[in-house]
Design a protein around this motif. Structure first.
Motif, PDB file in Angstrom:
ATOM      1  N   PRO A 322       1.106  -1.244   0.114  1.00  0.00           N
ATOM      2  CA  PRO A 322       0.039  -0.045  -0.075  1.00  0.00           C
ATOM      3  C   PRO A 322       0.806   1.283   0.007  1.00  0.00           C
ATOM      4  CG  PRO A 322      -0.962  -1.456   1.621  1.00  0.00           C
ATOM      5  CD  PRO A 322       0.381  -2.057   1.110  1.00  0.00           C
ATOM      6  N   ASN A 323       1.872   1.174   0.807  1.00  0.00           N
ATOM      7  CA  ASN A 323       2.900   2.272   0.647  1.00  0.00           C
ATOM      8  C   ASN A 323       3.541   2.449  -0.727  1.00  0.00           C
ATOM      9  OD1 ASN A 323       2.069   3.156   3.348  1.00  0.00           O
ATOM     10  ND2 ASN A 323       3.779   1.759   4.365  1.00  0.00           N
ATOM     11  N   ALA A 326       1.076   4.060  -3.006  1.00  0.00           N
ATOM     12  CA  ALA A 326       0.766   5.304  -2.910  1.00  0.00           C
ATOM     13  C   ALA A 326       1.989   6.393  -2.878  1.00  0.00           C
ATOM     14  CB  ALA A 326       0.228   5.473  -1.429  1.00  0.00           C
ATOM     15  N   VAL A 330       1.323   5.712   4.134  1.00  0.00           N
ATOM     16  CA  VAL A 330       0.043   5.619   4.226  1.00  0.00           C
ATOM     17  C   VAL A 330      -0.428   4.734   5.340  1.00  0.00           C
ATOM     18  CG1 VAL A 330      -0.487   6.809   2.197  1.00  0.00           C
ATOM     19  CG2 VAL A 330      -0.732   4.328   2.284  1.00  0.00           C
ATOM     20  N   LEU A 364      -8.583   6.303  -0.524  1.00  0.00           N
ATOM     21  CA  LEU A 364      -7.206   6.113  -1.180  1.00  0.00           C
ATOM     22  C   LEU A 364      -7.273   4.619  -1.721  1.00  0.00           C
ATOM     23  CD1 LEU A 364      -4.230   6.794  -1.848  1.00  0.00           C
ATOM     24  CD2 LEU A 364      -3.629   6.069   0.387  1.00  0.00           C
ATOM     25  N   MET A 368      -6.723   2.795  -5.417  1.00  0.00           N
ATOM     26  CA  MET A 368      -5.758   1.631  -5.970  1.00  0.00           C
ATOM     27  C   MET A 368      -6.507   0.606  -6.389  1.00  0.00           C
ATOM     28  SD  MET A 368      -3.216   1.506  -2.630  1.00  0.00           S
ATOM     29  CE  MET A 368      -2.068   2.725  -2.083  1.00  0.00           C
TER      30      MET A 368
END
Length: 389
Positions: A322-323, A326, A330, A364, A368
């Protein structure tokens, strides 16, 4: 190892594949379905798992032989792995399949792909190694090994295009598997859970070697969370019978049977959706949690030797998908020495109470999800068939 022909009596296209672990088995099974929908006469062989063999795949050795994690563990099993790859390479060069598809497992597959490509067999690698995170110099070497690269993430194709490697973005199959708007309360009802009690999913990993480090950590984290949330409930999905048995052994060793832990055999996505916050071992599971739109704390522990080696190679300041997707941190990551029950429980408590953060994160993660939702297996099948026809 088999002493029989892998493609005995095959009259149509012969597709060789190697899937190194459970996630590769799932990708391989979906790809087989898409290829068979286009050409029912295709025959498949190599190394695969139960989903692939259920579709008629002929396996050279059990898939578990390749599921080895960590530098120390790989070194211990290296002679056997080298022997398997050498024998499989010889048999494939002798039988000359129309195409070879290496599904993930880059340490095993890329060397094999280089030899097969040199022998005139087109090679496809399905799931790019994490060249965006560490050892980016691998792109050129990968280009010598593969005829075509299939990428799951949108930041990957430009790296290969710049190096002159043919590439196709196919999206991630998990994005089609999980709903865009998962229903937490409905999932709790389905699992027979209280609707209002604080619920935490604890994912200690899908391999026994991961449980050696992460199992005791999630048990002690649960113990501390129960002090903060006396009515808490914990969901612990285990992927295989050996990991379930190992976790039960660890519960006994830590005298933790009194904890309100519900063990699930599989059903990781159900556990994620039903939870308020997820403690997840770094890896593909972090992407699943994001697609489930749940806040998370990412953690990981390795042997000191493996961690020292990996840390020197990493090019990004974070490891969770996820980071990475992004482009910024996050969700929190507590790794190695920072991965303590006290710190993990404190971070989970903070996230549980921060509803604004949870809403922003869900928005967010939805973005994605939409970017990753492609017809993955169909796109991959089309790229493979273009290569051989």
């Amino acid at each position: 190892m088999t002493d029989k022909l892998l493609f005995a009596n095959a009259r149509g296209l012969k597709v060789a594949m190697v899937a190194g672990e459970a996630s590769g088995d799932l990708l391989g099974a979906h790809l087989m379905d898409a290829l068979l929908a286009r050409d029912p006469g295709i025959r498949f062989a190599g190394i695969g798992g139960p989903r692939m063999t259920a579709r008629g795949f002929t396996t050279f050795v059990p898939q578990e032989k390749l599921a080895v994690r960590g530098l120390a563990e790989v070194v211990r099993h290296l002679p056997e792995l080298i022997g398997i790859r050498r024998a499989l390479r010889a048999q494939l060069i002798d039988e000359k399949p129309d195409v070879f598809i290496g599904i993930d497992a880059p340490d095993f597959n890329l060397g094999l792909e280089a030899d097969l490509k040199a022998a005139g067999i087109p090679t496809v690698h399905y799931v790019s190694p994490s060249v965006w995170a560490w050892r980016p110099e691998r792109v050129d070497r990968i280009g010598h090994s593969v005829s075509h690269m299939l990428c799951l993430f949108p930041m990957e194709p430009p790296l290969y295009s710049r190096a002159g490697v043919p590439v196709t973005y196919v999206g991630h199959p998990l994005a089609s598997e999980l709903p865009l708007d998962p229903d937490k309360l409905a999932m709790r009802e389905q699992l027979g859970l209280p609707l209002s009690a604080p619920t935490f999913a604890l994912l200690p990993g899908s391999r026994r070697s991961e449980l050696d480090f992460m199992g005791p950590l999630v048990i002690e984290t649960a113990r501390r969370l129960l002090e903060k949330f006396p009515d808490a409930q914990f969901l612990v999905p285990l992927a295989t019978r050996p990991t379930l048995e190992e976790f039960e052994r660890q519960l006994t060793a830590h005298r933790a049977w009194e904890l309100p832990i519900r063990k699930l055999f599989g059903h990781a996505q159900m556990a994620m959706i039903a939870s308020d916050v997820v403690l997840v071992t770094s890896g593909t599971a972090t992407l699943e949690v994001a697609l489930a739109k749940r806040p998370m704390v990412i953690s990981y522990k390795l042997s000191a030797l493996t961690y020292h080696w990996v840390k020197r190679k990493i090019r990004l300041p974070y490891v969770g998908l996820p980071n990475v997707l992004a482009g910024r941190k996050v969700v929190p990551e507590l790794l190695q020495k920072d991965a303590t029950p006290e710190k993990l429980a404190d971070e989970i408590e903070r996230i549980y109470h921060d509803k604004d953060y949870q809403r922003e994160l869900a928005e967010l993660f939805t973005g994605m999800h939409l970017a990753l939702r492609q017809d993955t297996a169909a796109l991959a099948a089309d790229a493979v068939l273009k290569l051989v026809r």
